[in-house]
Design a protein around this motif. Structure first.
Motif, PDB file in Angstrom:
ATOM      1  N   ASP A  91      -3.246 -92.391 -16.670  1.00  0.00           N
ATOM      2  CA  ASP A  91      -3.782 -91.712 -15.478  1.00  0.00           C
ATOM      3  C   ASP A  91      -5.289 -91.824 -15.338  1.00  0.00           C
ATOM      4  O   ASP A  91      -5.838 -91.727 -14.245  1.00  0.00           O
ATOM      5  CB  ASP A  91      -3.456 -90.203 -15.544  1.00  0.00           C
ATOM      6  N   ASP A  92      -5.953 -91.929 -16.467  1.00  0.00           N
ATOM      7  CA  ASP A  92      -7.417 -91.829 -16.465  1.00  0.00           C
ATOM      8  C   ASP A  92      -7.987 -93.007 -17.267  1.00  0.00           C
ATOM      9  O   ASP A  92      -7.250 -93.681 -17.983  1.00  0.00           O
ATOM     10  CB  ASP A  92      -7.822 -90.496 -17.131  1.00  0.00           C
ATOM     11  N   TRP A 126      -7.510 -93.245  -7.834  1.00  0.00           N
ATOM     12  CA  TRP A 126      -6.950 -92.094  -8.538  1.00  0.00           C
ATOM     13  C   TRP A 126      -5.633 -91.691  -7.879  1.00  0.00           C
ATOM     14  O   TRP A 126      -5.550 -91.603  -6.657  1.00  0.00           O
ATOM     15  CB  TRP A 126      -7.924 -90.912  -8.510  1.00  0.00           C
ATOM     16  N   THR A 154      -4.389 -85.487 -12.535  1.00  0.00           N
ATOM     17  CA  THR A 154      -5.799 -85.662 -12.161  1.00  0.00           C
ATOM     18  C   THR A 154      -6.056 -85.187 -10.727  1.00  0.00           C
ATOM     19  O   THR A 154      -7.202 -85.043 -10.321  1.00  0.00           O
ATOM     20  CB  THR A 154      -6.250 -87.139 -12.270  1.00  0.00           C
TER      21      THR A 154
END
Lengths: 440, 440
Positions: B301-302, B329, B335
């Motif tokens: 995710d990041d 994103w 997130t």
């Protein structure tokens, strides 16, 4: 391309698009107009076409609109022009009626303040309300420019502290990873330490006081304009503060006259030079007040709020000044803090002055004890322990050399309150905090 | 009359008085000289007369001196001149030797940081150390000027809040007159509410995070440059931030070049226009990093810290930019916060970007969900209760009309850290706070 409300008069004869909030709506049949609000102010829009009038009928105040129209000169309209023949587009719908009216001044009577504050996100959409905070913004700018012009370094001091070394009773405490921390009641120790580094420092930052009662003069969170400078004497320090106040009053009036006028306030009266701001001792004030009112505070350590109001009126009338320095603070009673400095020539008195402005104390100023040994002995004499961890860094600055220095803390909200002649300091805070209020 | 160190070359041939701290002392018999430090820098003083040399013998570094002498041109001296034939007067005595040497750079190795921070009031007297904080001061000034030029209103939002509406785990709590209060983790809700009032707002203020671990990237108290603006889209918002960063880098370099050079750092490389700052998606970064290193973060995710360092190096080398926007994103994982906005054309993705600068994330930026009903449903979907008191004022701003808007928060200390290529964000804080440090 979007034109701002303040710029429409530059486009007379042209077609423009403006965007903002539906601020006011008057559908009278014959004459239909709305005002639209953006960050720069209001625009008046004359709505003539039937279909556009129909569009408006169901729209709530606050609806976000984009409006295309022709700019027509009109001296009666705000900004000297208005929009005609608009095409209105709804950008964001609003279905509910706002909880308070925002197109006319909102009551600041003490019994209405809770409504004002409870609805802050909406009540601040009022132009009249915004005047206070747009001026507050400018006051900060003027203040920083003043300090920069005079060679001050801007600092950021911590607000999370290990111990409440000053006072203690009015301190917020919190759990800090299993230890106890307190919120800074002032930047006092830190700004003094930084005199040893930068000589002249300032900070505009948050200050916390666990004020146990709700008054018109106190908040539990507020902004202080802090300043501290080295190689200065008591007289120079008062002149520095006086000069800052004169600069703020003059320049804020130059930049914000319409804001002040919307509150019907006049410009504060101050002498041209800081040296001419009256300086009156506490004993003189007690004496004068006794003569004038027969109320006897003679011999007391501090001035009373009613004396502060009274001496300000007297000074304005007799000396042409809305500001007055209260001097003659004793070095022998509880008003003398351990970091204060007594007058060398007259050790019964502290080198301290409070600045009263329009009836209220807005600044405390003092020279600080800069000699290490004397500072340690003053601390001990007042019951402090120089070996306590909370004093270690502070005292080390003096141990390794500090010049004569002094400084002051000026409450930003109190200053703005007084510039607008408000009755309660909370009116000058976007989101005030006191014993009863922690939200919004 | 006192002359400042920086002005002595204006007085060549004349006699002046300077005041400051004894910074360095070399008594070699044949050639005796001292340097004196004031707020503007250092002056070199050649001491020839025997009685003046005698005076100096017992003096500790840090002693406050007033020195009268003749200004002699000397290209080798700092400022192009030095003082000769001085008469030295001790203004404030110092008897103890300072705990650290301040006339040469102090080690910033990680094992020496505690010494540096424990002795802050003294270690900051080092000119090399001051360079960081004099630049930080200028960065604040540049930033405020930038915002003012672009019509932003400066606001002060409360740091004492009723509830931790964002996150919660990393929140400090305190007793507030018998109720629980928390310290603000960000100005997020308040700056958004103020978009409904002023359209464009900024704040440079304190932020609190109860970070449970000691890292080189985190502090529990720091300064955030917060900004929020209405009537803007995602692309314009990124350009606004990019333009601010370019302005800060260029102008700080213009004003502080000697400070940067004293740390042997070069000017950050950035394109002339914000539009040319690279924008790379998370998935692209994972892919590129996998190809380059065989370390596989694809699908995560990041970005990882090592990917952030790597992509910054790649971008600098291949695109001539020390800054890069990380985009792409997801709007479907953790997130995505409830106040974020998904891309209308591509609802799987958030209108969010992080700005990496010299290897580290210094800004998170996003468009916010400005439509009341969608915001309420996003909040509910993520487990928040729209009827909770903590959300009332925030949601009311939307209920009564909010335009499309977005903003960002830029960590001041992280920015300064990266401008000086420091290794730890705490080196850019006068008095850093973390899990292990609450003093001085």
């Amino acid at each position: 391309m979007r034109t701002l409300a303040q710029d429409i008069a530059k486009n007379i004869g042209g077609e423009i698009t403006i965007k903002g909030w539906l601020h006011k709506k008057r559908l009278l049949g014959g004459l239909n107009f709305i005002s639209l609000r953006d960050r720069s102010g209001l625009v008046q829009i004359l709505v003539e076409k039937g279909e556009e009038v129909e569009k408006l009928r169901g729209l709530q105040i606050g609806t976000i609109l984009s409006v295309q129209g022709n700019v027509i000169e009109d001296d009666r309209a705000p900004g000297g022009a208005e929009l005609h023949d608009p095409t209105i587009t709804v950008m964001v719908e609003v279905t509910d009626e706002p909880p308070i009216e925002i197109d006319k001044p909102i009551s600041h009577k003490s019994e209405h303040l809770d409504t004002l504050f409870d609805n802050r996100p909406i009540s601040l959409r009022n132009i009249h309300e915004q005047a206070i905070f747009k001026t507050k913004d400018i006051v900060c700018q003027i203040t920083r420019n003043y300090f920069k012009e005079h060679n001050f370094t801007e600092i950021h001091t911590p607000k999370l502290l290990a111990e409440a070394t000053e006072g203690g009773a009015e301190t917020f405490t919190l759990d800090y990873f299993g230890k106890q921390a307190t919120l800074a009641q002032s930047a006092q120790f830190y700004k003094q330490m930084m005199v040893g580094v930068f000589e002249r420092v300032f900070e505009i930052g948050s200050t916390y006081r666990a004020e146990p009662s709700a008054t018109t003069r106190h908040m539990s969170e507020f902004i202080t304009i802090d300043c501290e400078m080295g190689f200065i004497n008591f007289d120079e320090l008062q002149n520095r503060l006086g000069d800052l106040i004169i600069t703020i009053v003059n320049e804020s009036w130059e930049q914000c006259e319409p804001h002040f006028k919307s509150w019907n306030v006049t410009k504060a009266q101050l002498p041209d030079s800081a040296e001419d701001i009256p300086r009156i001792t506490i004993d003189e004030i007690h004496e004068m007040y006794f003569k004038a009112t027969k109320t006897d505070y003679r011999g007391e350590d501090d001035t009373h709020p009613e004396e502060e109001r009274w001496i300000c009126e007297w000074t304005k009338k007799n000396k042409g000044s809305d500001a007055v320095f209260v001097t003659g603070w004793s070095a022998k009673n509880k008003t003398f803090k351990f970091y204060h400095k007594a007058d060398t020539a007259n050790p019964d008195f502290a080198e301290r002055a409070d600045l009263l402005f329009r009836g209220v104390e807005i600044v405390t100023l003092s020279m600080r004890q800069h000699e290490y040994k004397k500072l340690v002995s003053q601390l001990s004499a007042m019951g402090g322990n120089p070996d306590a961890a909370g004093y270690a860094a502070y005292l080390s600055a003096f141990k390794y050399g500090m010049p004569p220095h002094g400084g002051f803390g000026l409450g930003l909200e109190r200053l703005v309150e007084k510039l607008f002649k408000l009755n309660n300091v909370k009116e000058a805070s976007l989101f005030p905090r006191d014993i009863n209020r922690l939200a919004p």
